[in-house]
Design an enzyme around this catalytic site. Structure first.
Site, mmCIF file in Angstrom:
data_model
loop_
_atom_site.group_PDB
_atom_site.id
_atom_site.type_symbol
_atom_site.label_atom_id
_atom_site.label_comp_id
_atom_site.label_asym_id
_atom_site.label_seq_id
_atom_site.Cartn_x
_atom_site.Cartn_y
_atom_site.Cartn_z
ATOM 1 N N ARG A 101 0.828 -1.209 0.000
ATOM 2 C CA ARG A 101 0.000 0.000 0.000
ATOM 3 C C ARG A 101 0.859 1.254 0.000
ATOM 4 O O ARG A 101 0.435 2.304 -0.443
ATOM 5 C CB ARG A 101 -0.890 0.036 1.246
ATOM 6 C CG ARG A 101 -1.884 -1.106 1.331
ATOM 7 C CD ARG A 101 -2.684 -0.986 2.605
ATOM 8 N NE ARG A 101 -3.443 -2.204 2.859
ATOM 9 C CZ ARG A 101 -4.359 -2.313 3.811
ATOM 10 N NH1 ARG A 101 -4.624 -1.279 4.587
ATOM 11 N NH2 ARG A 101 -5.015 -3.441 3.981
ATOM 12 N N GLU A 172 -10.819 -1.153 -5.275
ATOM 13 C CA GLU A 172 -11.350 -0.247 -4.261
ATOM 14 C C GLU A 172 -10.414 0.938 -4.078
ATOM 15 O O GLU A 172 -9.204 0.799 -4.223
ATOM 16 C CB GLU A 172 -11.510 -0.974 -2.906
ATOM 17 C CG GLU A 172 -12.307 -0.157 -1.894
ATOM 18 C CD GLU A 172 -12.216 -0.691 -0.462
ATOM 19 O OE1 GLU A 172 -11.165 -1.206 -0.075
ATOM 20 O OE2 GLU A 172 -13.219 -0.566 0.270
HETATM 21 C C1 8ZB Z 1 -10.203 -0.578 6.762
HETATM 22 C C2 8ZB Z 1 -10.510 -2.013 6.876
HETATM 23 C C3 8ZB Z 1 -10.258 -2.610 8.222
HETATM 24 C C4 8ZB Z 1 -10.783 -4.018 8.325
HETATM 25 C C5 8ZB Z 1 -9.736 -6.039 8.058
HETATM 26 C C6 8ZB Z 1 -9.532 -5.637 9.504
HETATM 27 C C7 8ZB Z 1 -10.655 -4.638 9.663
HETATM 28 C C8 8ZB Z 1 -7.383 -5.979 7.142
HETATM 29 C C9 8ZB Z 1 -7.140 -8.030 6.497
HETATM 30 C C10 8ZB Z 1 -8.417 -7.902 7.043
HETATM 31 C C11 8ZB Z 1 -8.863 -10.094 6.639
HETATM 32 C C12 8ZB Z 1 -6.757 -9.306 6.004
HETATM 33 N N1 8ZB Z 1 -8.536 -6.615 7.430
HETATM 34 N N2 8ZB Z 1 -6.532 -6.836 6.562
HETATM 35 N N3 8ZB Z 1 -9.281 -8.910 7.116
HETATM 36 N N4 8ZB Z 1 -7.650 -10.311 6.105
HETATM 37 N N5 8ZB Z 1 -5.546 -9.507 5.468
HETATM 38 O O1 8ZB Z 1 -10.068 -4.829 7.425
HETATM 39 O O2 8ZB Z 1 -9.624 -6.737 10.358
HETATM 40 O O3 8ZB Z 1 -11.858 -5.338 9.912
#
Ligand code: 8ZB
Length: 485
Positions: A101, A172
């Site tokens: 990122r 996105e």
């Molecule tokens: C802005 C988004 C945050 C959300 C989830 C976080 C939170 C981030 C991963 C993921 C599953 C990943 N999140 N990275 N969920 N696998 N590699 O995005 O837990 O809910």
């Protein structure tokens, strides 16, 4: 300022593209050859095309399910996505790791190598740039639903090139939504310009007859964001994308917590996105909506987390959002296991199926809330165009500079950070401190009255303490952060 809301000339795009592709080893030239990519994308079946599946869902009034998920190693990532598909996911993600990122591909490579050696995820997502087109194609070919890259990248030009060439038909992000909530020191004109490139790439594919979906990130900071702020950002990013040739857009909204306000926000978001695209001459646009399950602090208890997930799904279904982004019972701890992630998908899908044929009856309350959001968004949009002397991109940069547009709790130094939200007595998110936000006095007065009524009923003065209490309340099992009796 050189930035302008104007479609990038194809010659200039190709020139910039050469530089973008040289910024990291990108496998064989063949893989990122645009003609080759067009050929590959044309061979992607419609059931794996994001735009196509969204359009069909919208037509049938369905709410489709998508989790977040990404692990570094290719085989593990495929296994994870296949598991989530079996759990009922209608769309799959590939959540990209934080190094990628930030365009830190060397560190991503190291993390990927170590993850392979140690059989353990040492990155927080899938490093798609390092994997390259060949592996990303393998991901798509291993599943039976469309794939989207989900990240948080201010400069996603190379990432976008790679994922689309691999047949991933949604991306996105956006110049505001993937900068202000994610970065501290990247100027807005830089991220807006970079996302114009990402959108122009999609525009190029659209010109070749290929449908690609774009999804601005609606929740922003995910914490007490007033609907008018996120809806305005969504509309701006939709307009900027449309100028570059994007045709299929999913505007997003992060759950606020009050049922009526959330339903009003999603509906207004849809109608006003349509209205503004139309007003500025973008025809043949396909618009859908995405609802994000609660993005703030989650309860640690897994049963409570599942209840919050189910409530979020209820609101999403009643708002008739086209897509629902799910959470897992592990949310308070971090990245979920595959199994926990699957539970979130299953529970969410069950609820949206139960509510598929049910509607929220229109009421004066719902109409009033929609009308309020509509007027607030118009105030903000007018201010942006005015300060930009008619140019939306310039106006956005200047509006943030002057705090006319302001996102609560954002880390960016290019955000004024002067507004403070708080809930009213129904738990609707209102604005306690407006900073320099471009809002008319009658709207400010309305917010003040609403927050005053809440403070009065709690026997306390209006202060920043309301904001603080509301930030933590949901994780403790109450929507409104009322003082303990
Ligand atoms: C802005 C988004 C945050 C959300 C989830 C976080 C939170 C981030 C991963 C993921 C599953 C990943 N999140 N990275 N969920 N696998 N590699 O995005 O837990 O809910």
């Amino acid at each position: 300022m050189k930035l302008k809301n104007k479609k990038i000339d194809l010659k200039d795009f190709f020139k910039e593209r050469e530089e973008v592709l040289q910024s990291w080893k990108t496998g064989s030239d063949f893989e990122l050859d645009l003609e080759e990519a067009v050929k590959y994308l044309k061979g992607v079946p419609s059931y794996k095309n994001f735009a196509f599946v969204l359009n069909k869902a919208k037509e049938h009034g369905e709410t489709l399910i998508q989790p977040r998920a990404g692990v570094p190693e290719l085989g593990e990532h495929i296994k994870l996505l296949q598991y989530l598909e079996k759990s009922g996911a209608d769309f799959l993600p590939s959540t990209i790791d934080s190094y990628t990122r930030q365009n830190r591909y060397i560190e991503a490579e190291k993390g990927l190598d170590e993850s392979v050696v140690k059989h353990r995820a040492l990155l927080n997502g899938f490093p798609a740039v390092n994997h390259g087109v060949k592996s990303c194609k393998q991901v798509l070919e291993s599943v039976n639903v469309p794939i989207e890259a989900r990240h948080g990248t201010p400069d996603a030009r190379l990432l976008s090139e790679i994922i689309h060439a691999s047949g991933w038909t949604s991306n996105e992000g956006g110049g505001i939504s993937y900068n202000i909530p994610y970065a501290k020191s990247i100027p807005l004109e830089v991220s807006i310009r970079n996302w114009q490139y990402c959108d122009r790439l999609v525009g190029y594919y659209e010109e070749q007859g290929i449908k690609i979906n774009r999804e601005p990130f609606g929740p922003l900071t995910g914490t007490l964001v007033p609907p008018c702020i996120s809806n305005t950002v969504m509309i701006i990013e939709a307009l900027l994308a449309a100028e570059q040739g994007v045709k299929n857009i999913t505007v997003g909204y992060g759950m606020g917590g009050n049922l009526i306000q959330d339903v009003a926000a999603v509906n207004t978001l849809y109608y006003q996105t349509k209205e503004y695209l139309d007003k500025y001459g973008y025809k043949d646009m396909e618009i859908s909506t995405v609802f994000h399950q609660w993005m703030g602090g989650f309860p640690a208890d897994e049963a409570e987390a599942m209840a919050l997930i189910s409530y979020s799904s209820t609101v999403a279904a009643l708002s008739k959002a086209t897509k629902l982004i799910t959470k897992s019972p592990h949310e308070s701890m971090g990245i979920p296991t595959m199994e926990a992630n699957g539970l979130g998908v299953k529970a969410s899908k069950f609820i949206v199926k139960m509510l598929k044929d049910q509607k929220i009856t229109r009421s004066a309350d719902l109409d009033d809330e929609m009308e309020l959001i509509r007027r607030e968004v118009d105030c903000l949009m007018d201010a942006v165009y005015k300060v930009g002397e008619g140019d939306l991109a310039v106006g956005t940069v200047r509006a943030f500079e002057q705090g006319l547009l302001d996102i609560p709790f954002a880390p960016s130094q290019y955000n004024a950070g002067k507004i403070f939200p708080a809930r009213d007595n129904d738990g609707r998110i209102r604005i306690l401190e407006f900073g320099s936000l471009a809002m008319s006095q009658d709207i400010k007065d309305f917010h003040y009255e609403k927050i005053k009524a809440r403070a009065d009923s709690e026997n306390r003065k209006i202060s920043f303490q309301l904001t603080v209490d509301d930030v933590y309340s949901v994780s403790k099992g109450a929507l409104i952060g009322r003082p303990l009796k």
